[in-house]
Design an enzyme around this catalytic site. Structure first.
Site, PDB file in Angstrom:
ATOM      1  N   SER A  89      67.287  31.122  26.497  1.00  0.00           N
ATOM      2  CA  SER A  89      67.769  32.482  26.214  1.00  0.00           C
ATOM      3  C   SER A  89      67.496  33.446  27.360  1.00  0.00           C
ATOM      4  CB  SER A  89      67.095  33.004  24.940  1.00  0.00           C
ATOM      5  OG  SER A  89      65.709  33.197  25.143  1.00  0.00           O
ATOM      6  N   THR A 211      65.843  36.428  24.061  1.00  0.00           N
ATOM      7  CA  THR A 211      65.562  37.434  25.089  1.00  0.00           C
ATOM      8  C   THR A 211      64.053  37.557  25.160  1.00  0.00           C
ATOM      9  OG1 THR A 211      67.547  38.735  24.608  1.00  0.00           O
ATOM     10  CG2 THR A 211      65.719  39.954  25.527  1.00  0.00           C
ATOM     11  N   THR A 262      65.180  42.895  20.750  1.00  0.00           N
ATOM     12  CA  THR A 262      65.788  41.577  20.946  1.00  0.00           C
ATOM     13  C   THR A 262      66.658  41.304  19.719  1.00  0.00           C
ATOM     14  OG1 THR A 262      63.975  40.361  19.893  1.00  0.00           O
ATOM     15  CG2 THR A 262      63.830  40.652  22.280  1.00  0.00           C
TER      16      THR A 262
HETATM   17  N1  ASP Z   1      69.833  41.215  22.845  1.00  0.00           N
HETATM   18  C1  ASP Z   1      70.403  40.133  23.609  1.00  0.00           C
HETATM   19  C2  ASP Z   1      71.852  40.385  23.806  1.00  0.00           C
HETATM   20  O1  ASP Z   1      72.512  40.810  22.893  1.00  0.00           O
HETATM   21  C3  ASP Z   1      70.236  38.800  23.005  1.00  0.00           C
HETATM   22  C4  ASP Z   1      68.979  38.562  22.239  1.00  0.00           C
HETATM   23  O2  ASP Z   1      68.052  39.333  22.278  1.00  0.00           O
HETATM   24  O3  ASP Z   1      68.879  37.569  21.519  1.00  0.00           O
HETATM   25  O4  ASP Z   1      72.335  40.078  24.874  1.00  0.00           O
END
Ligand code: ASP
Length: 359
Positions: A89, A211, A262
């Site tokens: 991720s 993330t 996140t």
């Molecule tokens: N927030 C991130 C995004 O939307 C992804 C994540 O945090 O899982 O790119």
């Protein structure tokens, strides 16, 4: 020390978790363990602490103890996760966009100067958080995107690298093959010769989020926050999530605290979630209450049917993190008990359970 994949998964699924008491007082206020903490502190999403006791929060606290600036400390911390090929991720090994190209997003904000730096949809550079920090320190800008961000990184001495690991490529290929039974890619059930080495993806979960957000505060109340990600897997090329958007993926007000996010980036952008967390702390809410309050705004503002379950609740994941100037900390998750976040309280590193809006 680099964790093995199993170590990371075990860390996020429950090993070495500090017992958590979340209680509602008679005034309706939520009490959380981080409320009473004071002094230097580093918090991060769960992948900020590995099962072997090392990881982002430990590195960032080590830097803070050495007297490093908190922005340098959090960026050094998240670099461990960016460099880990087993975390799909973030950074190297992150899952690519729909064309199989890894595009990374990151932002960092420095409380004492109220300066931010960010890069979005940057390709071929392993450590976007460090590039974001260079934007912060060496330019008059706050956000560079795409080819411009990459050119800037190369000018700053970063190396061009292929970020698509074999494992990530196989996961992406599997996803691509199973997209449409009528295209010329043979789906798994149409193929007499499925390559045995292909990594498997759960067909019900074709898109994955993930993330790292990390915030740190020093004993004298200097704050910084950083978020870095490969974003939504298989996204449309050029899609930018919340992570590099100041006020969405992270935000710092050195008079108040730091917030981070996140999960579903579109929701964090459309609700300015990290800004909202900091604003709510500024109104007197505890870090955990501030995260819950910001998430309740997301609930109110989520109206599209495809984003709601049969109870009318948002059906996606979103976790918010808060660190106050005095060292109090907290986090809350939109749905599902058991989501944890990482904390280094100056003495020990541990996982702590986040509060939830919907269990
Ligand atoms: N927030 C991130 C995004 O939307 C992804 C994540 O945090 O899982 O790119």
């Amino acid at each position: 020390m680099k964790p093995d994949r199993r170590g990371f998964l075990a860390a996020v699924s429950g090993a070495a978790i500090a017992p958590t008491v979340l209680a509602s007082t008679s005034s309706g206020r939520v009490r959380a363990p981080g409320d009473d903490h004071r002094g230097k502190c580093v918090i991060a999403s769960a992948n900020g602490l590995w099962q072997d006791g090392t990881g982002c929060v430990v590195e960032a606290m080590h830097r803070i103890n050495n007297g490093d600036d908190p922005a340098d400390a959090v960026v050094a911390g998240v670099a461990l996760v960016e460099n880990d090929p087993d975390d799909h991720s973030v950074g190297y090994g992150g899952l690519p966009n729909e064309l199989g190209v890894v595009q990374l997003d990151s932002s960092v904000m420095h409380g004492p100067t109220h300066k931010a730096g960010a890069v979005a949809a940057i390709e071929d550079i392993k450590n976007p958080a460090a590039v974001a920090l260079k934007v912060l320190k060496y330019t008059d800008h706050a956000l560079l995107v795409g080819a411009g961000a990459k050119r800037f990184a190369l000018q700053m001495g970063f190396k061009e690298e292929n970020l698509l690991t074999e494992e990530a490529r196989k996961i992406w290929l599997r996803w691509k093959q199973n997209q449409n039974p009528n295209d010329d890619w043979l789906d798994e059930d149409q193929n007499d010769f499925p390559p045995p080495s292909h990594a498997r993806v759960d067909p019900d979960q074709p898109f994955t989020y993930g993330t790292i957000n990390c915030s740190g505060v020093t004993d004298d109340g200097s704050l910084a926050s950083c978020t870095t990600t490969s974003g939504l897997s298989y996204k449309l090329p050029g899609r930018v999530g919340d992570s590099p958007i100041i006020g969405a993926g992270m935000f710092v007000d050195n008079a108040i605290g730091a917030g981070g996010a996140t999960g579903r980036g579109e929701a964090a952008i459309q609700n300015c979630c990290s800004y909202e967390v900091v604003r709510a702390m500024g109104e007197g809410m505890s870090p955990t209450e501030a995260c819950l309050s910001a998430l309740r705004r997301v609930v109110t503002n989520t109206r599209q049917k495809r984003l709601l379950n049969d109870r009318g609740e948002p059906n996606f994941g979103l976790t918010l993190y808060a660190l106050r100037k005095d060292g109090a900390y907290g986090a809350a998750n939109l749905r599902g008990k058991g989501v944890r976040f990482a904390v280094h309280d100056g003495t020990t590193a541990k996982h702590v359970e986040a509060a939830t809006v919907f269990d």
